[in-house]
Enzyme design. Structure first.
Site, PDB file in Angstrom:
ATOM      1  N   HIS A 147      22.156  -7.256 161.895  1.00  0.00           N
ATOM      2  CA  HIS A 147      21.030  -6.930 161.013  1.00  0.00           C
ATOM      3  C   HIS A 147      19.712  -6.654 161.722  1.00  0.00           C
ATOM      4  O   HIS A 147      18.723  -6.352 161.056  1.00  0.00           O
ATOM      5  CB  HIS A 147      20.805  -8.063 160.003  1.00  0.00           C
ATOM      6  CG  HIS A 147      21.816  -8.074 158.900  1.00  0.00           C
ATOM      7  ND1 HIS A 147      21.700  -7.288 157.777  1.00  0.00           N
ATOM      8  CD2 HIS A 147      22.966  -8.759 158.759  1.00  0.00           C
ATOM      9  CE1 HIS A 147      22.738  -7.501 156.994  1.00  0.00           C
ATOM     10  NE2 HIS A 147      23.527  -8.386 157.564  1.00  0.00           N
ATOM     11  N   THR A 197      15.751  -2.119 152.360  1.00  0.00           N
ATOM     12  CA  THR A 197      16.319  -1.824 151.028  1.00  0.00           C
ATOM     13  C   THR A 197      15.212  -1.581 150.009  1.00  0.00           C
ATOM     14  O   THR A 197      15.441  -0.939 148.995  1.00  0.00           O
ATOM     15  CB  THR A 197      17.218  -2.976 150.533  1.00  0.00           C
ATOM     16  OG1 THR A 197      16.509  -4.209 150.660  1.00  0.00           O
ATOM     17  CG2 THR A 197      18.505  -3.056 151.329  1.00  0.00           C
TER      18      THR A 197
END
Length: 754
Positions: A290, A589
């Site tokens: 990530h 996001t």
């Protein structure tokens, strides 16, 4: 003119809103009254709104449990909520003080988790003995699917001290202390570490990571062995089928101890040969990375693991030895490669590189946006990619359209459903049908009207909650995300000050009115992030009280940014700021949520922005700044902030204002740390993108003057956001990593005849 419908009325009106269908309303009402009178022991005449909420929550939970198929509990989270005098203040978030009606304790599945102790090597193999035991008690939360009657289970674990914890030596003084010491065991699940993108090698954190992993793996193996749901008696004892029945996705390196723990269970307890156990482990586990920020990568000191998990350290050493043997066979004589790829990092403090452990022990490794996955293969995991290229994949992140469109923006969901039907909610690619409405005047009008209603609603909310008055006709320019240097809220600040200076210089010139909103939390120990929040509030204090500026520019820091606030601000946004230095944001996001809700994006070619611009067409995006290759070239050449400071007069003026205390007259040197960082050790090269960013913002203002063209660009963005649904992301994980085929099949409800 008829009154516009409220969100509540729209939810009732459109069948799309039926997020959870109810078969029998009478039954629900009966249930509600039963919980109110018997669970909460309250009469309707004396029940408070809180009682009603709890009764409703219990009723809904019961309703879900009727369909509940099987598929840590934290007590406190140090949560920055308030801004006081421009500074972020943390307070304990005791979110379980009044209980959590959505979760169900499952004490019957409580499991032991071991710590400390020593390893004995016997003729039957290694034995981990003299350990300290902490019990892991599961709490289940139902997660309902969308219109398919499937309810999955999210299982969290709470640490409990065993009854005999430290009570073996019984005397009165010792007994009292021993009872108090029980708290130490239960601390494991009491506090959530607030850091993000920063590794802090604390023993409690390692304990938490192992606690969750050990409990979950025991639970997985119990289920695998059981003959039927909820059964505790083992039936299946052969592990050949384990990878076909179980998929473990390591979400970053935090659960990386799952690899040595699964090996320990298979080798020490289930008596599998090492090679067989390793084959099962690798086929079962997959790893998602990530972040590429080096300070975020977990590298645990060996002495810490040795004390806390002695058997696991031995297993990690064995994994490393066998792994390096494979590397040496593939690249004979390349000693430097062995050093780079080793799971054990030599140095003043010996460390275990958890990302290397994850790659060695997984059958698939993925990044979370195409550019991120490419960066992994070319940089931090280059050696591993050269050894096993077949392992590396990409899975671009996604967001759920149920929450991030249907729930938070019912007005937009409604006008889309009127044009293309409701099926897009479970198949977001259908939004492409909206491309045929780009020139449809009534649709353009509807989209603009919904956006204006959302802006009016959010303006009213700000006025009510924060006592801030803003111009709802201004351009809402929004950057909401964690406060971090790489996300470059500072670049946004420099633009705001530049805009302010321009208005002051030419007060009679027309400027497109702008309300700049920045929101997010800083990790409690991150000094620079806290200084950035203080700077934003200080700029706001000056700009918002300058009569020359009026309502042409407003700067607002959104306090206590959280999901519920995001659900209000995102539908109201005109411009979404996604301005991280190219090559630093894995995906993001928030960028997708803004796109889906009809905001245009100003951003760098970083993370998922690259794919968003590709989907929408670069002409429908405000792209600026260095690409990854440009950043690399600048690194090789050497980034010199002074050059930009000397060359760009507007930038020089802004930095001089910060240095001189223009925004902090009572404390002129307040922002010296920020100026010093920007001028001398800015890893994220804010000045390098300043000029292009300001020019790009001018293009934004120019387009905003033409509402019809702006809205047509908005429609193109909404229509091409289908790729960024989490349904697509999860379907790709399922097919390409877990080896299962997703299905849209609906399960019959409990009261349906099959």
């Amino acid at each position: 003119m008829s009154r516009p419908l409220t969100d509540q009325e729209k939810r009732k009106q459109i069948s799309v809103r039926g997020l959870a269908g109810v078969e029998n309303v009478t039954e629900l009402k009966k249930n509600f009254n039963r919980h109110l009178h018997f669970t909460l022991v309250k009469d309707r005449n004396v029940a408070t709104p809180r009682d009603y909420y709890f009764a409703l929550a219990y009723t809904v939970r019961d309703h879900l449990v009727g369909r509940w198929i099987r598929t840590q509990q934290h007590y406190y989270e140090k949560d920055p909520k308030k801004i006081s005098g421009g500074w972020q203040m943390e307070e304990a978030d005791d979110w379980l003080r009044y209980g959590n009606p959505w979760e169900k304790a499952r004490p019957e599945f409580t499991l032991p988790v071991h710590f400390y102790g020593r390893v004995e090597h016997t003729s039957q193999g290694a034995k981990w003995v003299d350990t300290q035991v902490v019990l892991a008690m599961p709490y289940d939360t139902p997660v309902p699917g969308y219109r398919n009657n499937v309810v999955n289970t999210m299982r969290l674990w709470s640490a409990k001290a065993p009854n005999d914890f430290n009570l073996k030596d019984f005397n009165v003084g010792g007994y009292i202390q021993a009872v108090l010491d029980r708290n130490l065991a239960e601390n494991i699940s009491r506090v959530l570490y607030p850091n993000d993108n920063f590794f802090e090698g604390k023993e409690l954190r390692l304990k938490q990571e192992y606690f969750v992993v050990a409990a979950t793996l025991q639970d997985i193996i119990r289920r695998f062995k059981s003959s039927k749901f909820g059964c505790l008696d083992p039936v299946r004892t052969n592990f050949d089928a384990f990878p076909d029945k179980v998929a473990i996705q390591l979400n970053d390196t935090h659960p990386s101890l799952a690899i040595p723990e699964l090996m320990r269970i298979l080798v020490d307890q289930e008596r599998l040969e090492w090679e067989k156990a390793w084959e099962v482990t690798v086929k079962t586990c997959a790893y998602t990375n990530h972040t590429v920020l080096p300070e975020a990568l977990e590298r645990w000191p060996v002495h810490l693991i040795e004390t806390l998990l002695p058997r696991h350290l031995q297993i990690i050493y064995e994994i490393n030895q066998r792994f390096l043997n494979r590397v040496a066979a593939a690249f004979p004589g390349d000693v430097d490669r062995l050093r780079r790829m080793s799971l054990v990092e030599e140095g003043a403090v010996k460390r275990i590189n958890m990302a290397h452990l994850c790659i060695a022990g997984s059958h698939a490794v993925n990044g979370v946006a195409r550019i991120h996955s490419e960066i992994l293969k070319k940089t931090i995991f280059k050696d591993f990619y050269e050894l096993e290229p077949h392992k590396f994949q990409n899975k671009t992140n996604g967001i759920t359209p149920r929450r991030w469109l249907v729930m938070c923006n019912p007005g937009l969901a409604e006008i889309i459903a009127e044009r293309i039907g409701e099926e897009y909610i479970a198949d977001l690619d259908q939004l492409r049908k909206l491309l045929s409405y780009v020139d449809d005047e009534s649709f353009i009008r509807d989209v603009a009207k919904v956006k204006q209603e959302n802006k009016l609603k959010f303006s009213a909310y700000l006025e009510k909650e924060y006592k801030v008055h803003i111009n709802p006709n201004s351009l809402f320019d929004i950057q909401v995300k964690r406060i971090h240097e790489y996300k470059r809220q500072l670049l946004n600040c420099l633009h705001v000050i530049t805009l302010y200076n321009r208005i002051k210089k030419e007060p009679n010139k027309f400027f497109v009115p702008r309300t700049v909103m920045i929101g997010g939390k800083a990790a409690p120990g991150y000094h620079m992030a806290k200084m950035i929040i203080k700077l934003i509030t200080a700029i706001g204090d000056v700009v918002n009280h300058d009569p020359v500026v009026g309502d042409r520019l407003r700067v607002i820091f959104l306090e206590n940014y959280r999901v519920s606030l995001a659900e209000k601000v995102i539908p109201a946004a005109d411009l979404s700021e996604q301005i991280s230095t190219a090559g630093t944001e894995a995906s993001g996001t928030g960028n997708m949520k803004f796109m889906l809700n009809g905001a245009l994006t100003i951003g760098t070619m970083d993370g998922a922005n690259v794919e968003m611009a590709e989907e929408a067409g670069e002409e429908n995006f405000f792209i600026f700044g260095m690409r990854v290759e440009d950043v690399e070239r600048l690194d090789q050449k050497g980034y010199n902030a002074q050059e930009y400071y000397d060359r760009i007069p507007e930038l020089r003026h802004v930095i001089d204002q910060l240095s001189s205390g223009f925004f902090s007259p009572k404390q002129p040197d307040l922002f010296k740390d920020i100026v010093n960082m920007l001028m001398h050790h800015d890893r994220f090269k804010v000045f390098a993108d300043y000029e292009e960013y300001v020019k790009c913002q001018e293009r934004v203002s120019a387009l905003y003057k033409n509402p019809r063209e702006w809205t047509r660009m908005v429609i193109r963005n909404i229509a091409t956001s289908g790729k960024f649904s989490s349904d697509r992301t999860i379907a790709q994980y399922a097919r390409e990593i877990w080896g299962v085929e997703p299905t849209r099949q609906r399960m019959p409800a409990p009261d349906e005849k099959i």
